[in-house]
Enzyme design. Structure first.
Site, PDB file in Angstrom:
ATOM      1  CB  THR A  88      -4.015   1.709 -10.000  1.00  0.00           C
ATOM      2  OG1 THR A  88      -4.157   2.622  -8.989  1.00  0.00           O
ATOM      3  CG2 THR A  88      -5.538   1.103 -10.382  1.00  0.00           C
TER       4      THR A  88
ATOM      5  CG  ASN B 109      -3.743   3.081   1.611  1.00  0.00           C
ATOM      6  OD1 ASN B 109      -3.672   2.046   1.634  1.00  0.00           O
ATOM      7  ND2 ASN B 109      -4.659   3.917   1.259  1.00  0.00           N
TER       8      ASN B 109
ATOM      9  CB  SER C   1       3.383   4.282  -7.112  1.00  0.00           C
ATOM     10  OG  SER C   1       2.686   5.189  -7.965  1.00  0.00           O
ATOM     11  CB  ALA C   2       7.356   7.517  -9.730  1.00  0.00           C
ATOM     12  CG  HIS C   3       1.890   9.533  -7.612  1.00  0.00           C
ATOM     13  ND1 HIS C   3       1.118   9.942  -6.722  1.00  0.00           N
ATOM     14  CD2 HIS C   3       1.469   8.222  -8.108  1.00  0.00           C
ATOM     15  CE1 HIS C   3      -0.069   8.963  -6.806  1.00  0.00           C
ATOM     16  NE2 HIS C   3       0.281   8.036  -7.359  1.00  0.00           N
TER      17      HIS C   3
ATOM     18  CB  THR D 161       4.685   3.792 -26.643  1.00  0.00           C
ATOM     19  OG1 THR D 161       4.286   3.310 -28.074  1.00  0.00           O
ATOM     20  CG2 THR D 161       6.030   4.514 -27.069  1.00  0.00           C
TER      21      THR D 161
ATOM     22  CB  CYS E 283     -10.361   6.032  -3.959  1.00  0.00           C
ATOM     23  SG  CYS E 283      -8.614   5.694  -4.409  1.00  0.00           S
TER      24      CYS E 283
HETATM   25  N1  PLP Z   1      -1.677   0.926  -3.531  1.00  0.00           N
HETATM   26  C1  PLP Z   1      -1.445   1.744  -2.270  1.00  0.00           C
HETATM   27  C2  PLP Z   1      -1.223   1.140  -1.084  1.00  0.00           C
HETATM   28  C3  PLP Z   1      -1.689   2.995  -2.514  1.00  0.00           C
HETATM   29  O1  PLP Z   1      -1.617   4.042  -1.409  1.00  0.00           O
HETATM   30  C4  PLP Z   1      -2.089   3.583  -3.893  1.00  0.00           C
HETATM   31  C5  PLP Z   1      -2.104   5.017  -3.920  1.00  0.00           C
HETATM   32  O2  PLP Z   1      -2.648   5.894  -3.084  1.00  0.00           O
HETATM   33  C6  PLP Z   1      -2.161   2.867  -4.959  1.00  0.00           C
HETATM   34  C7  PLP Z   1      -1.962   1.413  -4.717  1.00  0.00           C
HETATM   35  C8  PLP Z   1      -2.363   3.198  -6.339  1.00  0.00           C
HETATM   36  O3  PLP Z   1      -0.988   3.723  -6.948  1.00  0.00           O
HETATM   37  P1  PLP Z   1      -1.179   4.633  -7.797  1.00  0.00           P
HETATM   38  O4  PLP Z   1      -1.682   5.987  -7.572  1.00  0.00           O
HETATM   39  O5  PLP Z   1       0.128   4.688  -8.410  1.00  0.00           O
HETATM   40  O6  PLP Z   1      -2.115   4.033  -9.120  1.00  0.00           O
END
Ligand code: PLP
Length: 376
Positions: free
Chosen positions: A70, A147, A194-196, A232, A323
């Site tokens: 994000t 996604n 993104s890592a998670h 930081t 979301c």
């Molecule tokens: N972009 C896409 C395509 C995603 O699927 C997601 C999370 O579901 C994000 C951005 C947001 O990533 P983060 O959760 O690391 O902020």
């Protein structure tokens, strides 16, 4: 519980979790501090930057750590369009994640010229999209893999269609670590990660910013990350990210094979047992992530009830985007590929990881069948 919501987030890998611990306790130094506790943190951060850069064929100086996808998306869009004034217009696709869609809406509300490129029934951006570009100084932001339905875009072909005065960003949050990414072959100027989503910790990600781009940050504060992201750094999160990337790269082929077997088994069982189902994820492996299968159901519009009933039998699935979950809004992605509002409200997204099994897939489909039959 059977967990099939790996595109929302994944369980952190145990080895990664334990490797992060010392960096929150005894090795707690600030990487900007001049004494050894700080220098120690600086060393591991720079090693992680090198490894993450090499995973996408980038230079370490091109990797800026952020809090995740994000933040990377927001920072890139707002910097390119406002702080750095690299462009005077922006085009995105109609199936972007809200972390691209909403900043675009905000930019439009500030008077910035924006456009939205439509997609076909498989979620591929329609070839004539360049005609929609509002100007030759345009930021093009097309996601690498979607996604909700898993469609992979042909990002490599985009840059050659752009005027030299335009820039290309791709949101690679869902694809990074699952399919190969090479920033030179993709010809991108910016990329979000993104890592998670790959068994790393939440709250850490990165943006790739091609060398030579004059990137000014909208976030003021300390001079961390080459003045491109004040704040930081967290060595613990960065090490967790690095380890997740290392494992994902090493196991990419094996994970891909495993998840494609799960996806294919689920696809064939659903076709066989749930006649009301419509599978929204493309069939062709070449344009589809291995990790996602999106399904909607004719004559059912109450997607939330399906998710709740699945939860009651111990199966975690979502309707596509964490979301919008709970909001009862139809998915903009499913609407964009041609589903009616009613159909776009009742989708279920199964998303797999290396830890799911064929037995889980089989049980989940049979539970889903019972639920759909009871609602039909
Ligand atoms: N972009 C896409 C395509 C995603 O699927 C997601 C999370 O579901 C994000 C951005 C947001 O990533 P983060 O959760 O690391 O902020």
């Amino acid at each position: 519980m059977m967990y099939f919501d790996n595109s929302a987030t994944t369980r952190i890998d145990e080895e990664i979790f334990f490797a992060m611990m010392p960096w929150m306790q005894e090795k707690f130094g600030n990487a900007s501090s001049p004494y050894s506790l700080g220098r120690q943190a600086r060393v591991v951060i720079e090693e992680a930057r090198e490894e993450i850069a090499s995973s996408i064929n980038a230079h370490p100086a091109e990797i800026i750590f952020t809090s995740g996808g994000t933040e990377s998306n927001n920072a890139i869009l707002k910097s390119a369009c406002i702080e750095s004034s690299l462009v005077d217009s922006l085009i995105i696709s109609s199936i972007e994640h809200h972390a691209v869609e909403y900043p675009t809406e905000w930019l439009a509300s500030q008077g910035f010229r924006t456009a939205i490129a439509p997609v076909d029934a498989l979620g591929r951006i329609l070839p004539d999209w360049q005609k929609l570009m509002p100007s030759a100084r345009c930021l093009v932001s097309f996601m690498h893999a979607n996604n909700e339905i898993g469609t992979i875009q042909d990002i490599a072909s985009v840059k050659s269609l752009l005027p030299e005065t335009s820039y290309l960003h791709t949101d690679a949050v869902q694809s990074y670590g699952k399919i190969p990414i090479d920033i030179d072959k993709m010809h991108v100027d910016f990329l979000s990660m993104s890592a998670h989503k790959i068994h790393g910790p939440k709250g850490i990600g990165a943006m790739f910013i091609r060398k030579g781009i004059d990137f000014k940050s909208h976030q003021q504060g300390g001079g961390q990350e080459r003045n491109r992201r004040a704040g930081t750094e967290s060595p613990a999160l960065i090490i967790g990210f690095q380890m997740a990337v290392r494992k994902a790269m090493k196991e990419m082929e094996a994970r891909d094979k495993h998840m494609r077997a799960l996806q294919s088994q689920m696809r064939s069982m659903i076709s066989q047992h749930i006649p009301q189902a419509r599978i929204n994820t493309p069939m062709d492996d070449a344009i589809t992530l291995p990790s996602i299968l999106n399904i909607s159901f004719s004559k059912i519009s109450d997607g939330e009830s399906i998710l709740q009933l699945m939860d009651m039998v111990g199966i975690a699935v979502s309707n596509g985007s964490a979301c919008v979950s709970g909001s009862q809004q139809p998915s903009h992605v499913l609407q964009a590929i041609g589903l009616s509002d009613k159909e776009a409200k009742a989708a279920v997204r199964f998303s797999f990881c290396k830890d799911n099994t064929i037995e889980e897939v089989e049980m989940a489909v049979m539970q889903l069948k019972t639920i759909i039959d009871s609602m039909s």
